[in-house]
Write a protein that holds these residues in place. Structure first.
Motif, PDB file in Angstrom:
ATOM      1  N   GLY A   3       0.726  -1.137  -0.244  1.00 14.99           N
ATOM      2  CA  GLY A   3       0.008  -0.041   0.260  1.00 14.99           C
ATOM      3  C   GLY A   3       0.732   1.137   0.270  1.00 14.99           C
ATOM      4  N   SER A   4       0.202   2.587   0.307  1.00 13.23           N
ATOM      5  CA  SER A   4       1.078   3.686   0.247  1.00 13.23           C
ATOM      6  C   SER A   4       0.307   4.056   1.569  1.00 13.23           C
ATOM      7  CB  SER A   4       0.474   4.091  -0.806  1.00 13.23           C
ATOM      8  OG  SER A   4      -0.577   4.190  -0.987  1.00 13.23           O
ATOM      9  N   ARG A   5       1.752   5.971   1.704  1.00 15.04           N
ATOM     10  CA  ARG A   5       1.138   6.123   2.655  1.00 15.04           C
ATOM     11  C   ARG A   5       0.787   7.957   2.506  1.00 15.04           C
ATOM     12  NH1 ARG A   5       4.436   4.257   7.002  1.00 15.04           N
ATOM     13  NH2 ARG A   5       6.694   4.099   5.933  1.00 15.04           N
ATOM     14  N   THR A   6       1.022   9.092   3.179  1.00 16.06           N
ATOM     15  CA  THR A   6       0.536  10.493   2.735  1.00 16.06           C
ATOM     16  C   THR A   6       1.039  10.456   3.452  1.00 16.06           C
ATOM     17  OG1 THR A   6      -1.692  11.030   3.724  1.00 16.06           O
ATOM     18  CG2 THR A   6      -1.515  10.621   1.678  1.00 16.06           C
ATOM     19  N   THR A   7       1.777  12.464   2.772  1.00 19.74           N
ATOM     20  CA  THR A   7       2.716  13.233   3.228  1.00 19.74           C
ATOM     21  C   THR A   7       1.676  14.455   2.977  1.00 19.74           C
ATOM     22  OG1 THR A   7       4.810  13.865   3.403  1.00 19.74           O
ATOM     23  CG2 THR A   7       4.590  13.454   1.452  1.00 19.74           C
ATOM     24  N   ARG A   8       2.113  15.949   3.577  1.00 17.93           N
ATOM     25  CA  ARG A   8       2.394  16.715   3.410  1.00 17.93           C
ATOM     26  C   ARG A   8       3.546  17.202   3.167  1.00 17.93           C
ATOM     27  NH1 ARG A   8       1.201  20.586   7.726  1.00 17.93           N
ATOM     28  NH2 ARG A   8       2.564  19.326   8.907  1.00 17.93           N
ATOM     29  N   THR A   9       3.938  17.795   1.711  1.00 12.78           N
ATOM     30  CA  THR A   9       4.794  18.714   1.634  1.00 12.78           C
ATOM     31  C   THR A   9       5.318  20.215   0.872  1.00 12.78           C
ATOM     32  OG1 THR A   9       6.853  17.399  -0.114  1.00 12.78           O
ATOM     33  CG2 THR A   9       4.502  17.817  -1.033  1.00 12.78           C
ATOM     34  N   VAL A  10       6.511  20.376   1.201  1.00  9.51           N
ATOM     35  CA  VAL A  10       6.331  21.856   1.028  1.00  9.51           C
ATOM     36  C   VAL A  10       6.449  21.711  -1.383  1.00  9.51           C
ATOM     37  CG1 VAL A  10       7.368  24.202   0.909  1.00  9.51           C
ATOM     38  CG2 VAL A  10       7.180  22.839   2.460  1.00  9.51           C
ATOM     39  N   VAL A  11       5.662  22.447  -1.592  1.00 12.74           N
ATOM     40  CA  VAL A  11       6.621  22.514  -2.956  1.00 12.74           C
ATOM     41  C   VAL A  11       6.144  24.253  -3.776  1.00 12.74           C
ATOM     42  CG1 VAL A  11       4.988  20.356  -3.425  1.00 12.74           C
ATOM     43  CG2 VAL A  11       3.708  21.890  -4.368  1.00 12.74           C
ATOM     44  N   ALA A  12       6.826  23.865  -4.584  1.00 11.73           N
ATOM     45  CA  ALA A  12       7.007  25.783  -5.491  1.00 11.73           C
ATOM     46  C   ALA A  12       6.175  26.068  -6.547  1.00 11.73           C
ATOM     47  CB  ALA A  12       7.996  26.173  -6.063  1.00 11.73           C
ATOM     48  N   THR A  13       4.655  26.395  -6.850  1.00 14.06           N
ATOM     49  CA  THR A  13       3.894  25.858  -7.641  1.00 14.06           C
ATOM     50  C   THR A  13       3.688  27.043  -8.772  1.00 14.06           C
ATOM     51  OG1 THR A  13       2.630  27.975  -6.784  1.00 14.06           O
ATOM     52  CG2 THR A  13       2.129  25.404  -5.965  1.00 14.06           C
ATOM     53  N   ALA A  14       5.365  28.210  -8.855  1.00  6.69           N
ATOM     54  CA  ALA A  14       5.559  28.754 -10.101  1.00  6.69           C
ATOM     55  C   ALA A  14       7.394  29.311 -10.066  1.00  6.69           C
ATOM     56  CB  ALA A  14       4.653  30.266  -9.934  1.00  6.69           C
ATOM     57  N   PHE A  15       7.554  30.029 -10.484  1.00  6.70           N
ATOM     58  CA  PHE A  15       8.946  31.377  -9.692  1.00  6.70           C
ATOM     59  C   PHE A  15       8.542  32.265  -9.486  1.00  6.70           C
ATOM     60  CE2 PHE A  15      10.160  27.414 -13.371  1.00  6.70           C
ATOM     61  CZ  PHE A  15      10.675  26.642 -12.685  1.00  6.70           C
ATOM     62  N   PHE A  57      18.271  29.462 -11.514  1.00  6.24           N
ATOM     63  CA  PHE A  57      18.399  28.208 -12.383  1.00  6.24           C
ATOM     64  C   PHE A  57      17.864  27.957 -13.595  1.00  6.24           C
ATOM     65  CE2 PHE A  57      19.848  26.989  -8.000  1.00  6.24           C
ATOM     66  CZ  PHE A  57      21.057  28.099  -8.347  1.00  6.24           C
ATOM     67  N   GLY A  58      17.166  29.126 -14.000  1.00  5.06           N
ATOM     68  CA  GLY A  58      15.912  28.948 -14.865  1.00  5.06           C
ATOM     69  C   GLY A  58      14.568  29.065 -14.505  1.00  5.06           C
ATOM     70  N   THR A  59      13.826  29.004 -15.550  1.00  8.76           N
ATOM     71  CA  THR A  59      12.503  29.141 -15.327  1.00  8.76           C
ATOM     72  C   THR A  59      11.180  27.778 -15.927  1.00  8.76           C
ATOM     73  OG1 THR A  59      12.066  30.718 -16.628  1.00  8.76           O
ATOM     74  CG2 THR A  59      12.291  31.651 -14.516  1.00  8.76           C
ATOM     75  N   ASP A  60      12.231  26.405 -16.440  1.00 14.76           N
ATOM     76  CA  ASP A  60      11.163  25.901 -16.640  1.00 14.76           C
ATOM     77  C   ASP A  60      10.333  25.370 -16.466  1.00 14.76           C
ATOM     78  OD1 ASP A  60      10.629  23.736 -18.804  1.00 14.76           O
ATOM     79  OD2 ASP A  60      12.702  22.509 -18.558  1.00 14.76           O
ATOM     80  N   GLU A  61       9.147  26.142 -17.086  1.00 14.72           N
ATOM     81  CA  GLU A  61       8.070  25.350 -16.229  1.00 14.72           C
ATOM     82  C   GLU A  61       7.239  24.323 -15.548  1.00 14.72           C
ATOM     83  OE1 GLU A  61       4.735  27.573 -17.611  1.00 14.72           O
ATOM     84  OE2 GLU A  61       5.647  29.776 -16.979  1.00 14.72           O
ATOM     85  N   SER A  62       8.026  23.540 -17.199  1.00 15.75           N
ATOM     86  CA  SER A  62       7.639  22.119 -17.009  1.00 15.75           C
ATOM     87  C   SER A  62       8.151  21.454 -15.492  1.00 15.75           C
ATOM     88  CB  SER A  62       8.294  20.913 -18.249  1.00 15.75           C
ATOM     89  OG  SER A  62       9.580  21.198 -18.454  1.00 15.75           O
ATOM     90  N   THR A  63       9.203  21.981 -15.261  1.00 18.52           N
ATOM     91  CA  THR A  63       9.766  21.117 -14.158  1.00 18.52           C
ATOM     92  C   THR A  63       8.909  21.547 -12.332  1.00 18.52           C
ATOM     93  OG1 THR A  63      11.093  23.454 -13.038  1.00 18.52           O
ATOM     94  CG2 THR A  63      12.068  21.629 -14.953  1.00 18.52           C
ATOM     95  N   LEU A  64       7.526  22.133 -12.437  1.00 19.92           N
ATOM     96  CA  LEU A  64       6.621  23.107 -11.468  1.00 19.92           C
ATOM     97  C   LEU A  64       5.442  21.404 -11.386  1.00 19.92           C
ATOM     98  CD1 LEU A  64       6.173  26.789 -12.641  1.00 19.92           C
ATOM     99  CD2 LEU A  64       7.764  25.616 -11.223  1.00 19.92           C
ATOM    100  N   PRO A  65       5.745  21.524 -10.504  1.00 20.33           N
ATOM    101  CA  PRO A  65       5.587  21.791  -9.455  1.00 20.33           C
ATOM    102  C   PRO A  65       7.929  21.750  -8.318  1.00 20.33           C
ATOM    103  CG  PRO A  65       4.256  20.568  -8.820  1.00 20.33           C
ATOM    104  CD  PRO A  65       4.543  19.930  -9.897  1.00 20.33           C
ATOM    105  N   LEU A  66       8.044  22.323  -8.375  1.00 25.56           N
ATOM    106  CA  LEU A  66       9.563  22.262  -7.908  1.00 25.56           C
ATOM    107  C   LEU A  66       9.996  21.841  -5.677  1.00 25.56           C
ATOM    108  CD1 LEU A  66      11.362  25.276  -9.246  1.00 25.56           C
ATOM    109  CD2 LEU A  66      11.314  22.415  -9.659  1.00 25.56           C
ATOM    110  N   HIS A  67       9.277  20.617  -5.278  1.00 25.32           N
ATOM    111  CA  HIS A  67       9.556  20.068  -3.929  1.00 25.32           C
ATOM    112  C   HIS A  67      10.870  20.592  -4.071  1.00 25.32           C
ATOM    113  CE1 HIS A  67       7.167  17.401  -5.942  1.00 25.32           C
ATOM    114  NE2 HIS A  67       6.663  16.592  -4.806  1.00 25.32           N
TER     115      HIS A  67
END
Length: 316
Positions: A3-15, A57-67
């Protein structure tokens, strides 16, 4: 376990600035071969974390969200087959330091190679802020060939890396002169260094503090003042090392540590286990402040504004 468990994690949704940070709930899978799950007790906050989503380090939106986050402390809650770390097999219940991306979280799935035993002398918050800064200080000291009998100038001596560089240089038998904001001079003295204040007249104050000259300089501040003074007092430019002023290092013939340098990365990785033996005795950690995980944006704003004495830490 399945199975799996959940976590709260901080991400950057944009630059952008800290306002782009958000908390998300994500699934944490059970560990596969060579992997472990760690329940995070504290996560260290570093200037690099902000640079990652600032666009530096750049603004490649394909890398979002950033952990975000790269260091933490916690307890192993699940292990996969053949989960062996640098210090040996990893077991459920082990108290550990984790060096892995995405450390701003409640729970983290990582390779066992990213897990180190937590020194008993360090609390959760201290352990979360120890390994990366200690390894950076070690890298700088190695590059500058700091040894017994040297006089070493350390800029930013009250900061997270600078304070550990002071302690490591003293451990090697060097005399240390540490520069800092006037409000932090007592903290630098408490580490065992001769403390001098930033600002006009710094070169004269350093020369007064080191009448026989300065052999090496470690720069964690990155200001023109710090670099200019270092160049003025250290004859051998290969013994000047910075972790921030990369452009000036390349232009003026002194050394830089980090910044994607493979040799620095290798030195820091090799130092992980030996540095654990120094934790809490030779090298101590100053926690400048703690913030709930949900207030990561506040921690980042404070870090950019106040340049704290020690490390900021997030506590899930």
């Amino acid at each position: 376990m399945t199975g799996s468990r959940t976590t709260r994690t901080v991400v950057a949704t944009a630059f952008g600035g800290p306002d782009v940070l958000a908390i998300r709930d994500e699934v944490v899978d059970e560990p596969g071969p060579g992997q472990v799950v760690v329940d995070i007790r504290a996560a260290g906050v570093n200037p690099f974390d902000h640079k990652l989503y600032s666009g530096a380090f750049g603004t490649d939106e394909s890398t979002l969200p950033l952990h975000l986050g790269s260091e933490a402390s916690g307890v192993v809650s699940a292990v996969g087959r053949d989960a062996v770390g640098p210090a040996g097999p990893v077991r459920v219940g082990d108290e550990v330091i984790v060096l892995a991306d995405g450390a701003y979280a409640d729970r983290l799935l990582v390779d066992a190679d990213a897990v180190l035993p937590k020194p008993q002398a360090l609390g959760w918050e201290e352990a979360a802020g120890y390994s990366l800064t200690a390894a950076t200080a070690y890298d700088m000291a190695e590059l500058a060939s700091v040894e017994e009998g040297d006089c070493v100038l350390i800029h930013g001596a009250s900061g997270a890396v600078g304070s550990q560089a002071v302690q490591l240089a003293l451990h090697r038998g060097a005399q240390v002169i540490g520069t800092a904001n006037p409000r932090n001079l007592d903290a630098v003295r408490a580490l065992g260094a001769v403390a001098v204040a930033y600002g006009d007249g710094l070169l004269d104050r350093v020369r007064t503090a080191a009448p026989d000259g300065v052999d090496a300089a470690l720069d964690t501040a990155g200001t023109d003042e710090a670099i200019d003074v270092s160049l003025a007092v250290v004859q051998d430019r290969t013994r000047i090392v910075t972790i921030t002023a990369f452009g000036r290092a390349a232009d003026e013939g002194f050394r830089s540590a980090g910044g994607g340098n493979n040799e620095s990365a290798a030195r820091r990785k090799e130092a992980r286990l030996p540095l654990l033996e120094l934790a809490g005795s030779v090298i101590t950690v100053t926690v400048a402040g703690t913030f709930p995980l949900a207030e990561a944006a506040t921690a980042h704003r404070e870090l950019q504004t106040h340049h704290p004495r020690g490390k900021y830490v997030l506590v899930p």
